[in-house]
Scaffold this active site. Structure first.
Site, mmCIF file in Angstrom:
data_model
loop_
_atom_site.group_PDB
_atom_site.id
_atom_site.type_symbol
_atom_site.label_atom_id
_atom_site.label_comp_id
_atom_site.label_asym_id
_atom_site.label_seq_id
_atom_site.Cartn_x
_atom_site.Cartn_y
_atom_site.Cartn_z
ATOM 1 N N SER A 100 1.965 -9.639 -1.080
ATOM 2 C CA SER A 100 1.615 -8.225 -0.925
ATOM 3 C C SER A 100 1.712 -7.693 0.501
ATOM 4 C CB SER A 100 0.201 -7.990 -1.457
ATOM 5 O OG SER A 100 -0.714 -8.863 -0.825
ATOM 6 N N LYS A 131 0.822 -1.224 0.000
ATOM 7 C CA LYS A 131 0.000 0.000 0.000
ATOM 8 C C LYS A 131 0.852 1.269 0.000
ATOM 9 C CE LYS A 131 -4.400 -1.573 0.464
ATOM 10 N NZ LYS A 131 -4.361 -2.842 1.155
ATOM 11 N N GLU A 159 -9.846 6.515 2.862
ATOM 12 C CA GLU A 159 -10.761 5.481 3.352
ATOM 13 C C GLU A 159 -9.907 4.272 3.714
ATOM 14 O OE1 GLU A 159 -10.006 5.783 0.182
ATOM 15 O OE2 GLU A 159 -9.398 3.719 -0.226
#
Ligand SMILES: *Cc1c(COP(=O)(O)O)cnc(C)c1O
Length: 413
Positions: free
Chosen positions: A395, A106, A128
């Site tokens: 990830s 991220k 968000e």
């Protein structure tokens, strides 16, 4: 499924209206349009500015810890070869995005958007978050650059993900529990969009995946493409050629787009995206928008969505809060219809098996999200020849999932 003739390039999208074929676009309120156009222009300027690229690389190296290693998962490879017919069993590599600062991919995207917000002179950042990983990454970069940070999070998720809520607060962010709708990620995104139109002058909206109105899907993909660019170089160095297949999990689809995009025109490379099948796509309790949804409009773009008969957005279900989104990035919807990427799905139970196996065999506790993709590696690898090179995008790391998994396995910590 190939509905369309293959284009000359799969890497030219989106068009100037933000469309990938019939998907994408910007279906937003009139009041939001000036902001979106500002952002589009600022991003185009930044892309053309060598100092922006230099900043991305410098913070990428010294703050995030890039490049992330491409790692040969030797014991997993051998374990799966032992179950395969003679001469079969792909050689498996992990792209180790879990080693990034804050523990997932991220942060690659957040760094890009925060540097862009600074260029635009926006002192207030909103985001968000679902599981809280994007919220933590955003709060982290805001702390680093002294920006005000407000994170919208569904009230249900605030309760489910208490450690990440605490992290965000430690980092100086304000976390606003969202009480509308199902009080989960899609409602948090609605609320963030509302905040953005209300605070036009000072606020930058940092979206966490390849969704939302144009230019977000393309911009987030570009920031995440560092994953695929590095993988290409690293595989050439390690094996002297490109991989034969790529595989990644899909929530909104940003870690997958980041790995896939640089390879889309390498047509010999097989590409697999893995959605969350929850209790099974037939059960109705899942988050597999391509496998079990249909096209509609949500959060400013047209894409595949989970809907009921009236076209209302249905609840997504997944063991992994990070995949619990009822849509998917519009570029994936297009790649699905073009037949360039194969989309599979993995159930909660398959995911937990892969989670255990990776931990035991490789000494790496994966996040539940990439464990979905890993469960399909376990199925696919034994069907491929031994010289087949397969790359899984790891990830994120599993620390955040330990309390939940312990509970499922009936153990108290
Ligand atoms: C958020 C998250 C995902 C899902 O988001 P995408 O945009 O589909 O990548 C996957 N893995 C991890 C570790 C995450 O935190």
């Amino acid at each position: 499924m190939t509905l369309n003739p293959a284009p000359n390039s799969f890497r030219t999208g989106p068009d100037e209206r933000g469309r990938f074929g019939i998907f994408g676009g910007r279906f937003v309120a009139e009041t939001l349009m000036p902001l979106i156009l500002d952002l589009e222009k600022a991003y185009a300027d930044a892309k053309a500015d060598p100092s922006f690229k230099a900043d991305m690389e410098s913070y990428g190296t010294h703050y995030i810890g890039r490049p992330s290693p491409l790692y040969y998962a030797e014991r997993l490879t051998e374990h799966l070869r032992a179950q395969a017919p003679a001469g079969q069993g792909a050689k498996i590599f992990f792209k180790r995005e879990e080693l990034n600062h804050t523990g997932s991919h991220k942060v690659n995207n957040v760094l890009g958007q925060i540097l862009l917000a600074r260029r635009m002179g926006k002192p207030r950042i909103i985001a968000e978050t679902g599981a809280g990983q994007h919220g933590v990454a955003t709060a982290t970069l805001c702390a680093r650059f002294g920006l005000k940070c407000v994170v919208y999070m569904g009230a249900v998720d605030v309760e489910r993900q208490a450690p990440n809520v605490f992290r965000m607060k430690m980092l100086g962010a304000e976390v606003i529990p969202v009480q509308s709708g199902t009080r989960t990620l899609k409602d948090a995104m609605n609320e963030a969009l509302r905040d953005w139109v209300t605070n036009v002058s000072d606020t930058f909206y940092c979206i966490g995946t390849v969704a939302g109105p144009h230019p977000y899907p393309a911009m987030v993909r570009d920031f995440q493409s560092v994953i695929g660019i590095e993988t290409k170089q690293q595989m050439l160095e390690m094996e002297g050629r490109l991989p034969d297949s790529l595989i990644a999990c899909i929530g909104g689809g940003s870690n997958a787009m980041g790995l896939f995009h640089p390879f889309l025109d390498d047509r010999d490379v097989e590409i697999y995206g893995v959605e969350a099948a929850g209790h099974g796509v037939q059960s109705g309790l899942h988050a597999a928008s391509l496998t079990g949804g249909r096209p509609g409009v949500l959060h400013g773009n047209r894409t595949y969505l989970l809907m009921n008969e009236d076209g209302q957005i249905a609840d997504a279900h997944s063991i992994s809060a990070g995949l619990d989104y009822p849509g998917i990035g519009p570029e994936h919807a297009w790649l699905h219809e073009m037949g360039r990427v194969t989309y599979l799905s993995a159930t909660d139970a398959e995911t937990l098996e892969a989670f255990k196996l990776c931990s035991m065999l490789e000494g790496i506790i994966p996040a539940l999200e990439p464990a979905h993709a890993l469960s399909k590696v376990m199925e696919l690898a034994p069907t491929k020849p031994a010289e087949h090179l397969m790359v899984l995008n790891l990830s994120g790391r599993g620390d955040k999932d330990i309390p939940q998994v312990a509970q499922i396995f009936g153990q108290t910590l």
